[in-house]
Design a protein around this motif. Structure first.
Motif, PDB file in Angstrom:
ATOM      1  N   PRO A  20      58.445  32.297  11.992  1.00 33.68           N
ATOM      2  CA  PRO A  20      59.332  32.083  10.058  1.00 33.68           C
ATOM      3  C   PRO A  20      59.778  33.614   9.571  1.00 33.68           C
ATOM      4  O   PRO A  20      59.689  34.991  10.030  1.00 33.68           O
ATOM      5  N   ILE A  22      61.940  36.110   7.381  1.00 37.04           N
ATOM      6  CA  ILE A  22      61.688  36.744   6.014  1.00 37.04           C
ATOM      7  C   ILE A  22      63.643  36.809   5.314  1.00 37.04           C
ATOM      8  O   ILE A  22      64.332  37.314   5.453  1.00 37.04           O
ATOM      9  N   ILE A  32      56.632  47.831  -1.563  1.00 41.28           N
ATOM     10  CA  ILE A  32      55.642  48.444  -1.025  1.00 41.28           C
ATOM     11  C   ILE A  32      56.391  49.966  -1.908  1.00 41.28           C
ATOM     12  O   ILE A  32      54.936  50.361  -2.598  1.00 41.28           O
TER      13      ILE A  32
ATOM     14  N   VAL B  25      56.980  50.259   7.151  1.00 36.56           N
ATOM     15  CA  VAL B  25      57.137  49.209   6.847  1.00 36.56           C
ATOM     16  C   VAL B  25      58.473  48.409   7.564  1.00 36.56           C
ATOM     17  O   VAL B  25      57.889  46.997   8.112  1.00 36.56           O
ATOM     18  N   LYS B  26      59.921  48.770   7.835  1.00 39.72           N
ATOM     19  CA  LYS B  26      60.513  47.985   8.648  1.00 39.72           C
ATOM     20  C   LYS B  26      60.065  47.236  10.087  1.00 39.72           C
ATOM     21  O   LYS B  26      60.064  46.653   9.991  1.00 39.72           O
ATOM     22  N   GLN B  29      56.830  44.587   9.794  1.00 37.06           N
ATOM     23  CA  GLN B  29      57.121  43.754   8.705  1.00 37.06           C
ATOM     24  C   GLN B  29      57.570  42.683   9.135  1.00 37.06           C
ATOM     25  O   GLN B  29      56.352  41.102   8.580  1.00 37.06           O
ATOM     26  N   LYS B  30      57.691  42.363  10.263  1.00 38.82           N
ATOM     27  CA  LYS B  30      58.259  40.628  10.430  1.00 38.82           C
ATOM     28  C   LYS B  30      57.201  40.857  11.207  1.00 38.82           C
ATOM     29  O   LYS B  30      56.444  39.366  10.668  1.00 38.82           O
ATOM     30  N   TYR B  33      53.999  39.331   8.707  1.00 36.57           N
ATOM     31  CA  TYR B  33      54.930  38.390   7.675  1.00 36.57           C
ATOM     32  C   TYR B  33      54.662  36.938   8.404  1.00 36.57           C
ATOM     33  O   TYR B  33      54.780  36.637   8.123  1.00 36.57           O
ATOM     34  N   ALA B  34      55.141  37.598  10.208  1.00 35.58           N
ATOM     35  CA  ALA B  34      55.074  35.602  10.349  1.00 35.58           C
ATOM     36  C   ALA B  34      53.346  35.365  11.182  1.00 35.58           C
ATOM     37  O   ALA B  34      52.685  34.353  10.346  1.00 35.58           O
ATOM     38  N   PHE B  37      52.189  34.217   7.661  1.00 37.70           N
ATOM     39  CA  PHE B  37      53.332  33.469   6.858  1.00 37.70           C
ATOM     40  C   PHE B  37      52.264  32.223   7.956  1.00 37.70           C
ATOM     41  O   PHE B  37      51.870  30.839   7.249  1.00 37.70           O
ATOM     42  N   ARG B  38      52.015  31.947   9.691  1.00 36.90           N
ATOM     43  CA  ARG B  38      51.481  31.205  10.333  1.00 36.90           C
ATOM     44  C   ARG B  38      49.642  31.119   9.771  1.00 36.90           C
ATOM     45  O   ARG B  38      49.665  29.954  10.377  1.00 36.90           O
ATOM     46  N   GLU B  43      55.394  31.464   1.350  1.00 39.74           N
ATOM     47  CA  GLU B  43      56.186  32.314   1.788  1.00 39.74           C
ATOM     48  C   GLU B  43      55.610  33.789   0.767  1.00 39.74           C
ATOM     49  O   GLU B  43      55.708  35.102   1.731  1.00 39.74           O
ATOM     50  N   LYS B  47      54.021  37.371   2.022  1.00 40.22           N
ATOM     51  CA  LYS B  47      54.482  38.668   0.950  1.00 40.22           C
ATOM     52  C   LYS B  47      53.424  39.804   0.588  1.00 40.22           C
ATOM     53  O   LYS B  47      54.052  40.641   1.030  1.00 40.22           O
ATOM     54  N   CYS B  50      51.758  40.985   3.698  1.00 44.12           N
ATOM     55  CA  CYS B  50      51.785  41.738   3.918  1.00 44.12           C
ATOM     56  C   CYS B  50      51.856  43.014   3.075  1.00 44.12           C
ATOM     57  O   CYS B  50      52.013  44.253   3.310  1.00 44.12           O
ATOM     58  N   GLN B  51      52.560  43.163   1.595  1.00 45.77           N
ATOM     59  CA  GLN B  51      52.100  44.027   1.062  1.00 45.77           C
ATOM     60  C   GLN B  51      50.922  44.873   0.384  1.00 45.77           C
ATOM     61  O   GLN B  51      50.941  46.307   0.836  1.00 45.77           O
ATOM     62  N   PHE B  54      50.427  47.013   3.644  1.00 45.64           N
ATOM     63  CA  PHE B  54      50.879  48.400   3.864  1.00 45.64           C
ATOM     64  C   PHE B  54      49.970  48.983   3.195  1.00 45.64           C
ATOM     65  O   PHE B  54      50.373  50.522   3.231  1.00 45.64           O
ATOM     66  N   PHE B 144      50.850  32.562  19.539  1.00 48.43           N
ATOM     67  CA  PHE B 144      51.615  32.726  18.974  1.00 48.43           C
ATOM     68  C   PHE B 144      52.988  34.247  18.860  1.00 48.43           C
ATOM     69  O   PHE B 144      53.155  34.512  18.722  1.00 48.43           O
TER      70      PHE B 144
END
Lengths: 137, 187
Positions: A20, A22, A32, B25-26, B29-30, B33-34, B37-38, B43, B47, B50-51, B54, B144
């Motif tokens: 997915p 972003i 955040i 975070v950087k 986060q991917k 998020y993945a 999301f799954r 979406e 998000k 995710c927030q 963190f 996954f």
């Protein structure tokens, strides 16, 4: 069954490859950090507010305590020698009257606050009594 | 990011440096998020999760044990949040829509296709519609995210046997769904 498994694996493989995406990664990070900053500020303010208030109350109690302590001490030091000399110089009838009536009131010892002074005065009266009895004998 | 770098960043963060936290975070986060999301197939919700993950991490950064992987810890927070949301919402996809999408991607001649997020949502939602939230979570982490049984156990708190049975049941339910779609196509 085997075919079904192969079909499922194929679909899963496709899904696995399609991670997915972003949109606006930075946006999430910004959101955040913004939220953290917002959370941090009130907490800090709240913490220092509580600390300052506690310290102020503590100091006030300390100051008041000291003030009252020295006030009571000074009154005690002022009154007790006077009382001593008063009784030493007075005659018996005066002493009896004083003892039976308003001696404590006279020296402002009616309150529970001045229990200490009251005790000292009682002690002085008793000493005077013993001395007088000894003298008479 | 090496473990040493991570620990240095955590030390900085503990002094209130949110700028350094951005690096964490950087880095993660991917991955989060993945996963969300799954699991949630949405979406915006992904998000949000995710927030939340963190922010929870920031709040509990002091209790981070360097013995454990940061990613495992984050997976744990995130999956717990997702499980809570999944229990509240249960979505379903029509067999017809799912049938079309499956045909597209499981065509024998088809190479690996680039799917849009909406298509991924549709496929995951459709295939996992009969799965319990726990089965979906275990299956997602295993297939996954390529996590081992031990890692999944650390994240979910489930025993190895339970994890294996959850994966088996999830697969079985998905195959049942594929059969259902095939029966629909034959009609």
């Amino acid at each position: 069954m085997k075919e079904d498994n192969i079909k499922l694996d194929k679909i899963l493989k496709q899904l696995k490859k399609n991670v997915p995406k972003i949109e606006n990664e930075e946006e999430i990070a910004d959101a955040i950090i913004f939220q953290l900053e917002r959370k941090k500020k009130p907490q800090k303010y709240h913490f220092w507010k509580i600390m300052i208030n506690t310290a102020a109350i503590f100091l006030l109690i300390l100051v008041l305590n000291e003030v009252f302590y020295f006030r009571s001490k000074s009154t005690e030091f002022k009154t007790i020698p006077n009382l001593q000399s008063y009784y030493k110089n007075s005659n018996c009838s005066e002493y009896e009257t004083a003892k039976s009536s308003s001696v404590f009131e006279e020296f402002g010892c009616v309150n529970a606050q001045s229990r200490l002074r009251k005790e000292r005065i009682t002690q002085i009266i008793e000493t005077y009594e013993t001395d007088t009895i000894k003298k008479n004998h | 990011m090496t473990q040493k770098e991570l620990l240095d960043i955590i030390d900085e963060c503990l002094t209130g440096n949110t700028g350094k936290f951005r690096l964490i975070v950087k880095a993660y986060q991917k991955m989060l998020y993945a996963l969300s999301f799954r699991l949630l197939c949405d979406e915006e919700e992904a998000k949000d999760i995710c927030q939340e993950t963190f922010i929870k991490l920031w709040e509990n950064l002091k209790s981070y044990n360097p013995k454990y992987n940061m990613s495992t810890w984050l997976y744990r927070i995130c999956s717990n949040l997702c499980l809570d949301r999944m229990k509240k919402t249960q979505k379903s996809v029509s067999v017809e829509t799912l049938s079309v999408k499956i045909k597209e991607i499981s065509d024998e001649n088809s190479q690996l296709k680039v799917l849009e997020n909406e298509d991924v949502i549709l496929l995951i939602e459709g295939l996992s519609s009969k799965l319990t939230p726990k089965q979906k979570l275990v299956f997602t982490l295993h297939y996954f995210d390529d996590l081992t049984t031990a890692e999944i156990s650390e994240i979910t708190g489930l025993s190895a046997n339970k994890i294996k049975s959850n994966i088996y049941l999830a697969r079985k339910k998905m195959i049942e769904m594929i059969n259902k779609i095939e029966n629909y196509e034959r009609r």
